[in-house]
Design a protein around this motif. Structure first.
Motif, PDB file in Angstrom:
ATOM      1  N   LEU A   1      28.443 -19.723   8.631  1.00  0.00           N
ATOM      2  CA  LEU A   1      29.048 -18.728   7.754  1.00  0.00           C
ATOM      3  C   LEU A   1      29.765 -17.628   8.536  1.00  0.00           C
ATOM      4  N   GLY A   2      30.953 -17.318   8.092  1.00  0.00           N
ATOM      5  CA  GLY A   2      31.678 -16.166   8.599  1.00  0.00           C
ATOM      6  C   GLY A   2      31.708 -15.105   7.523  1.00  0.00           C
ATOM      7  N   THR A   3      31.939 -13.857   7.933  1.00  0.00           N
ATOM      8  CA  THR A   3      31.979 -12.741   6.985  1.00  0.00           C
ATOM      9  C   THR A   3      33.173 -11.859   7.291  1.00  0.00           C
ATOM     10  N   PHE A   4      33.835 -11.411   6.233  1.00  0.00           N
ATOM     11  CA  PHE A   4      34.922 -10.448   6.384  1.00  0.00           C
ATOM     12  C   PHE A   4      34.718  -9.336   5.373  1.00  0.00           C
ATOM     13  N   ASN A   5      34.817  -8.091   5.836  1.00  0.00           N
ATOM     14  CA  ASN A   5      34.678  -6.916   4.978  1.00  0.00           C
ATOM     15  C   ASN A   5      35.979  -6.121   5.021  1.00  0.00           C
ATOM     16  N   LYS A   6      36.814  -6.296   4.008  1.00  0.00           N
ATOM     17  CA  LYS A   6      38.023  -5.481   3.911  1.00  0.00           C
ATOM     18  C   LYS A   6      37.641  -4.053   3.530  1.00  0.00           C
ATOM     19  N   THR A   7      36.623  -3.942   2.670  1.00  0.00           N
ATOM     20  CA  THR A   7      36.090  -2.647   2.241  1.00  0.00           C
ATOM     21  C   THR A   7      34.566  -2.755   2.213  1.00  0.00           C
ATOM     22  N   PRO A   8      33.864  -1.626   2.146  1.00  0.00           N
ATOM     23  CA  PRO A   8      32.397  -1.685   2.039  1.00  0.00           C
ATOM     24  C   PRO A   8      31.912  -2.276   0.710  1.00  0.00           C
ATOM     25  N   GLN A   9      32.803  -2.394  -0.275  1.00  0.00           N
ATOM     26  CA  GLN A   9      32.416  -2.907  -1.584  1.00  0.00           C
ATOM     27  C   GLN A   9      32.211  -4.409  -1.616  1.00  0.00           C
ATOM     28  N   SER A  10      32.697  -5.139  -0.604  1.00  0.00           N
ATOM     29  CA  SER A  10      32.562  -6.597  -0.656  1.00  0.00           C
ATOM     30  C   SER A  10      32.461  -7.211   0.735  1.00  0.00           C
ATOM     31  N   SER A  11      31.638  -8.256   0.796  1.00  0.00           N
ATOM     32  CA  SER A  11      31.516  -9.086   2.001  1.00  0.00           C
ATOM     33  C   SER A  11      31.906 -10.504   1.608  1.00  0.00           C
ATOM     34  N   ARG A  12      33.053 -10.925   2.088  1.00  0.00           N
ATOM     35  CA  ARG A  12      33.561 -12.258   1.749  1.00  0.00           C
ATOM     36  C   ARG A  12      33.020 -13.257   2.769  1.00  0.00           C
ATOM     37  N   ARG A  13      32.420 -14.334   2.264  1.00  0.00           N
ATOM     38  CA  ARG A  13      31.752 -15.323   3.130  1.00  0.00           C
ATOM     39  C   ARG A  13      32.470 -16.662   3.030  1.00  0.00           C
ATOM     40  N   TRP A  14      32.662 -17.311   4.170  1.00  0.00           N
ATOM     41  CA  TRP A  14      33.345 -18.603   4.232  1.00  0.00           C
ATOM     42  C   TRP A  14      32.739 -19.451   5.330  1.00  0.00           C
ATOM     43  N   CYS A  15      33.052 -20.740   5.312  1.00  0.00           N
ATOM     44  CA  CYS A  15      32.584 -21.662   6.343  1.00  0.00           C
ATOM     45  C   CYS A  15      33.525 -21.583   7.539  1.00  0.00           C
ATOM     46  N   LYS A  16      32.961 -21.329   8.718  1.00  0.00           N
ATOM     47  CA  LYS A  16      33.772 -21.246   9.943  1.00  0.00           C
ATOM     48  C   LYS A  16      34.228 -22.619  10.408  1.00  0.00           C
ATOM     49  N   THR A  17      33.655 -23.683   9.883  1.00  0.00           N
ATOM     50  CA  THR A  17      34.054 -25.040  10.268  1.00  0.00           C
ATOM     51  C   THR A  17      35.301 -25.480   9.514  1.00  0.00           C
ATOM     52  N   CYS A  18      35.287 -25.356   8.175  1.00  0.00           N
ATOM     53  CA  CYS A  18      36.415 -25.848   7.374  1.00  0.00           C
ATOM     54  C   CYS A  18      37.265 -24.732   6.762  1.00  0.00           C
ATOM     55  N   GLY A  19      36.761 -23.497   6.786  1.00  0.00           N
ATOM     56  CA  GLY A  19      37.486 -22.385   6.179  1.00  0.00           C
ATOM     57  C   GLY A  19      37.254 -22.243   4.689  1.00  0.00           C
ATOM     58  N   GLY A  20      36.422 -23.107   4.107  1.00  0.00           N
ATOM     59  CA  GLY A  20      36.164 -23.064   2.669  1.00  0.00           C
ATOM     60  C   GLY A  20      35.470 -21.782   2.245  1.00  0.00           C
ATOM     61  N   HIS A  21      36.001 -21.135   1.223  1.00  0.00           N
ATOM     62  CA  HIS A  21      35.413 -19.909   0.688  1.00  0.00           C
ATOM     63  C   HIS A  21      34.216 -20.263  -0.176  1.00  0.00           C
ATOM     64  N   LEU A  22      33.134 -19.501  -0.028  1.00  0.00           N
ATOM     65  CA  LEU A  22      31.907 -19.779  -0.770  1.00  0.00           C
ATOM     66  C   LEU A  22      31.550 -18.680  -1.752  1.00  0.00           C
ATOM     67  N   LEU A  23      31.511 -17.444  -1.269  1.00  0.00           N
ATOM     68  CA  LEU A  23      31.042 -16.367  -2.131  1.00  0.00           C
ATOM     69  C   LEU A  23      31.502 -15.023  -1.601  1.00  0.00           C
ATOM     70  N   THR A  24      31.355 -14.031  -2.463  1.00  0.00           N
ATOM     71  CA  THR A  24      31.606 -12.642  -2.089  1.00  0.00           C
ATOM     72  C   THR A  24      30.423 -11.820  -2.552  1.00  0.00           C
ATOM     73  N   GLU A  25      29.827 -11.081  -1.623  1.00  0.00           N
ATOM     74  CA  GLU A  25      28.703 -10.207  -1.963  1.00  0.00           C
ATOM     75  C   GLU A  25      29.244  -8.834  -2.334  1.00  0.00           C
ATOM     76  N   HIS A  26      28.719  -8.264  -3.428  1.00  0.00           N
ATOM     77  CA  HIS A  26      29.078  -6.923  -3.877  1.00  0.00           C
ATOM     78  C   HIS A  26      27.790  -6.099  -3.875  1.00  0.00           C
ATOM     79  N   PRO A  27      27.412  -5.540  -2.720  1.00  0.00           N
ATOM     80  CA  PRO A  27      26.103  -4.878  -2.602  1.00  0.00           C
ATOM     81  C   PRO A  27      25.909  -3.675  -3.522  1.00  0.00           C
ATOM     82  N   LYS A  28      26.930  -2.856  -3.741  1.00  0.00           N
ATOM     83  CA  LYS A  28      26.763  -1.673  -4.595  1.00  0.00           C
ATOM     84  C   LYS A  28      26.478  -2.060  -6.045  1.00  0.00           C
ATOM     85  N   GLN A  29      27.055  -3.169  -6.479  1.00  0.00           N
ATOM     86  CA  GLN A  29      26.817  -3.642  -7.838  1.00  0.00           C
ATOM     87  C   GLN A  29      25.605  -4.574  -7.928  1.00  0.00           C
ATOM     88  N   ARG A  30      25.025  -4.911  -6.780  1.00  0.00           N
ATOM     89  CA  ARG A  30      23.928  -5.876  -6.708  1.00  0.00           C
ATOM     90  C   ARG A  30      24.314  -7.184  -7.387  1.00  0.00           C
TER      91      ARG A  30
END
Length: 159
Positions: free
Chosen positions: A81-110
Protein backbone atom coordinates in the motif's frame (compact mmCIF):
# COMPACT_ATOMS: atom_id res chain seq x y z
CA UNK A 1 -20.53 -24.49 15.72
CA UNK A 2 -19.45 -22.02 13.03
CA UNK A 3 -19.79 -22.27 9.28
CA UNK A 4 -18.71 -20.21 6.28
CA UNK A 5 -21.57 -19.33 3.98
CA UNK A 6 -20.67 -19.53 0.34
CA UNK A 7 -22.64 -16.42 -0.59
CA UNK A 8 -20.27 -14.04 1.23
CA UNK A 9 -22.24 -13.86 4.48
CA UNK A 10 -20.20 -13.68 7.68
CA UNK A 11 -19.55 -16.81 9.74
CA UNK A 12 -22.28 -17.06 12.32
CA UNK A 13 -22.95 -18.98 15.48
CA UNK A 14 -25.68 -21.51 14.91
CA UNK A 15 -27.92 -21.84 17.94
CA UNK A 16 -31.60 -22.38 18.54
CA UNK A 17 -32.06 -18.60 18.10
CA UNK A 18 -32.11 -16.91 14.71
CA UNK A 19 -29.07 -14.66 14.23
CA UNK A 20 -28.51 -11.77 11.85
CA UNK A 21 -25.38 -12.15 9.80
CA UNK A 22 -23.68 -9.07 8.41
CA UNK A 23 -22.67 -9.11 4.76
CA UNK A 24 -18.97 -9.31 3.99
CA UNK A 25 -17.60 -7.80 0.81
CA UNK A 26 -14.17 -8.90 -0.38
CA UNK A 27 -12.12 -7.16 -3.00
CA UNK A 28 -8.65 -6.35 -4.20
CA UNK A 29 -6.57 -3.95 -6.22
CA UNK A 30 -6.20 -4.42 -9.98
CA UNK A 31 -3.38 -7.00 -9.69
CA UNK A 32 -4.66 -8.72 -6.53
CA UNK A 33 -1.58 -7.93 -4.41
CA UNK A 34 -3.70 -6.01 -1.85
CA UNK A 35 -6.93 -7.52 -0.55
CA UNK A 36 -9.63 -5.74 1.40
CA UNK A 37 -12.78 -6.67 3.29
CA UNK A 38 -15.72 -4.43 4.18
CA UNK A 39 -18.28 -5.74 6.67
CA UNK A 40 -21.88 -4.70 7.14
CA UNK A 41 -23.42 -1.91 5.10
CA UNK A 42 -21.85 1.35 3.99
CA UNK A 43 -22.96 4.54 5.72
CA UNK A 44 -23.85 5.98 2.31
CA UNK A 45 -23.01 5.69 -1.37
CA UNK A 46 -22.99 8.23 -4.15
CA UNK A 47 -21.01 10.22 -6.66
CA UNK A 48 -18.35 12.87 -6.01
CA UNK A 49 -17.64 15.65 -8.49
CA UNK A 50 -14.83 17.48 -6.61
CA UNK A 51 -11.67 18.31 -8.53
CA UNK A 52 -9.47 16.28 -6.15
CA UNK A 53 -11.46 13.06 -6.69
CA UNK A 54 -11.66 13.71 -10.44
CA UNK A 55 -7.89 14.19 -10.69
CA UNK A 56 -7.15 11.19 -8.47
CA UNK A 57 -9.40 8.89 -10.48
CA UNK A 58 -8.70 10.43 -13.91
CA UNK A 59 -12.46 10.51 -14.48
CA UNK A 60 -15.12 13.23 -14.74
CA UNK A 61 -16.96 11.83 -11.68
CA UNK A 62 -16.19 9.15 -9.07
CA UNK A 63 -18.39 6.70 -7.22
CA UNK A 64 -17.96 6.31 -3.47
CA UNK A 65 -19.08 4.02 -0.68
CA UNK A 66 -18.43 5.42 2.80
CA UNK A 67 -17.82 3.00 5.69
CA UNK A 68 -16.99 3.23 9.36
CA UNK A 69 -13.24 2.55 9.78
CA UNK A 70 -13.85 -0.46 12.03
CA UNK A 71 -15.76 -2.12 9.15
CA UNK A 72 -12.89 -1.95 6.66
CA UNK A 73 -9.80 -4.16 6.88
CA UNK A 74 -6.78 -4.67 4.66
CA UNK A 75 -6.64 -8.46 4.71
CA UNK A 76 -3.50 -9.00 2.66
CA UNK A 77 -0.64 -7.18 1.01
CA UNK A 78 -0.51 -4.18 3.35
CA UNK A 79 3.18 -3.86 2.50
CA UNK A 80 2.14 -2.97 -1.07
CA UNK A 81 0.00 0.00 0.00
CA UNK A 82 1.06 3.52 -0.83
CA UNK A 83 -0.43 6.66 0.70
CA UNK A 84 -0.81 10.20 -0.57
CA UNK A 85 -2.10 13.13 1.49
CA UNK A 86 -2.96 16.18 -0.60
CA UNK A 87 -4.63 17.63 2.51
CA UNK A 88 -4.98 16.49 6.14
CA UNK A 89 -8.63 15.66 5.38
CA UNK A 90 -7.82 12.57 3.31
CA UNK A 91 -5.30 9.77 2.93
CA UNK A 92 -5.56 8.19 -0.50
CA UNK A 93 -4.37 4.57 -0.58
CA UNK A 94 -3.30 2.58 -3.65
CA UNK A 95 -1.33 -0.52 -4.59
CA UNK A 96 2.33 0.27 -5.29
CA UNK A 97 2.55 -2.80 -7.54
CA UNK A 98 -0.25 -2.07 -10.04
CA UNK A 99 -1.28 1.49 -9.12
CA UNK A 100 -4.87 0.40 -8.45
CA UNK A 101 -6.78 2.77 -6.18
CA UNK A 102 -8.40 1.10 -3.18
CA UNK A 103 -9.69 3.59 -0.66
CA UNK A 104 -9.50 7.04 0.85
CA UNK A 105 -9.44 7.54 4.61
CA UNK A 106 -11.22 10.62 6.00
CA UNK A 107 -10.03 10.69 9.64
CA UNK A 108 -11.88 13.86 10.75
CA UNK A 109 -15.18 12.40 9.57
CA UNK A 110 -14.26 8.91 10.85
CA UNK A 111 -15.13 7.47 7.43
CA UNK A 112 -13.35 5.37 4.82
CA UNK A 113 -14.30 5.63 1.16
CA UNK A 114 -13.84 2.23 -0.47
CA UNK A 115 -14.16 2.60 -4.23
CA UNK A 116 -17.26 0.54 -5.09
CA UNK A 117 -15.55 -1.14 -8.07
CA UNK A 118 -13.04 -2.65 -5.63
CA UNK A 119 -15.89 -4.61 -3.96
CA UNK A 120 -17.40 -6.56 -6.88
CA UNK A 121 -20.35 -8.01 -4.93
CA UNK A 122 -21.42 -4.68 -3.38
CA UNK A 123 -24.86 -3.66 -4.68
CA UNK A 124 -24.00 -0.04 -5.48
CA UNK A 125 -27.04 2.11 -4.72
CA UNK A 126 -26.05 5.78 -4.92
CA UNK A 127 -28.01 8.19 -2.75
CA UNK A 128 -26.69 11.56 -3.93
CA UNK A 129 -24.15 13.65 -5.80
CA UNK A 130 -21.70 15.69 -3.71
CA UNK A 131 -19.57 18.68 -4.76
CA UNK A 132 -21.87 19.11 -7.74
CA UNK A 133 -20.84 22.77 -7.84
CA UNK A 134 -17.54 21.54 -9.30
CA UNK A 135 -19.13 19.16 -11.83
CA UNK A 136 -17.67 18.92 -15.33
CA UNK A 137 -20.08 16.14 -16.30
CA UNK A 138 -23.71 16.99 -15.60
CA UNK A 139 -25.71 13.90 -14.78
CA UNK A 140 -29.41 13.60 -15.46
CA UNK A 141 -30.95 11.45 -12.72
CA UNK A 142 -33.33 11.85 -9.80
CA UNK A 143 -30.65 11.91 -7.08
CA UNK A 144 -30.12 15.04 -4.94
CA UNK A 145 -27.24 17.19 -6.18
CA UNK A 146 -25.41 19.01 -3.38
CA UNK A 147 -23.30 22.06 -4.23
CA UNK A 148 -20.65 20.72 -1.82
CA UNK A 149 -21.51 18.32 1.02
CA UNK A 150 -25.01 17.67 2.40
CA UNK A 151 -25.96 19.78 5.41
CA UNK A 152 -25.67 16.67 7.57
CA UNK A 153 -22.06 16.40 6.42
CA UNK A 154 -21.12 20.08 6.92
CA UNK A 155 -22.28 21.11 3.45
CA UNK A 156 -23.96 24.34 2.50
CA UNK A 157 -26.60 23.84 -0.19
CA UNK A 158 -28.24 21.91 -2.99
CA UNK A 159 -27.52 22.95 -6.57
Amino acid sequence: FFFQAEDGIRDKLVTGVQTCALPIYKGSCFCGAVTITATGDPVTMGYCHCSSCRQWSAAPVTAYSLWRPENVKITGGAEHLGTFNKTPQSSRRWCKTCGGHLLTEHPKQRLVDVFPAVLPTLDFRPREHVHYGEAVLHVVDSLPKHKDLPKSEIGRAHV
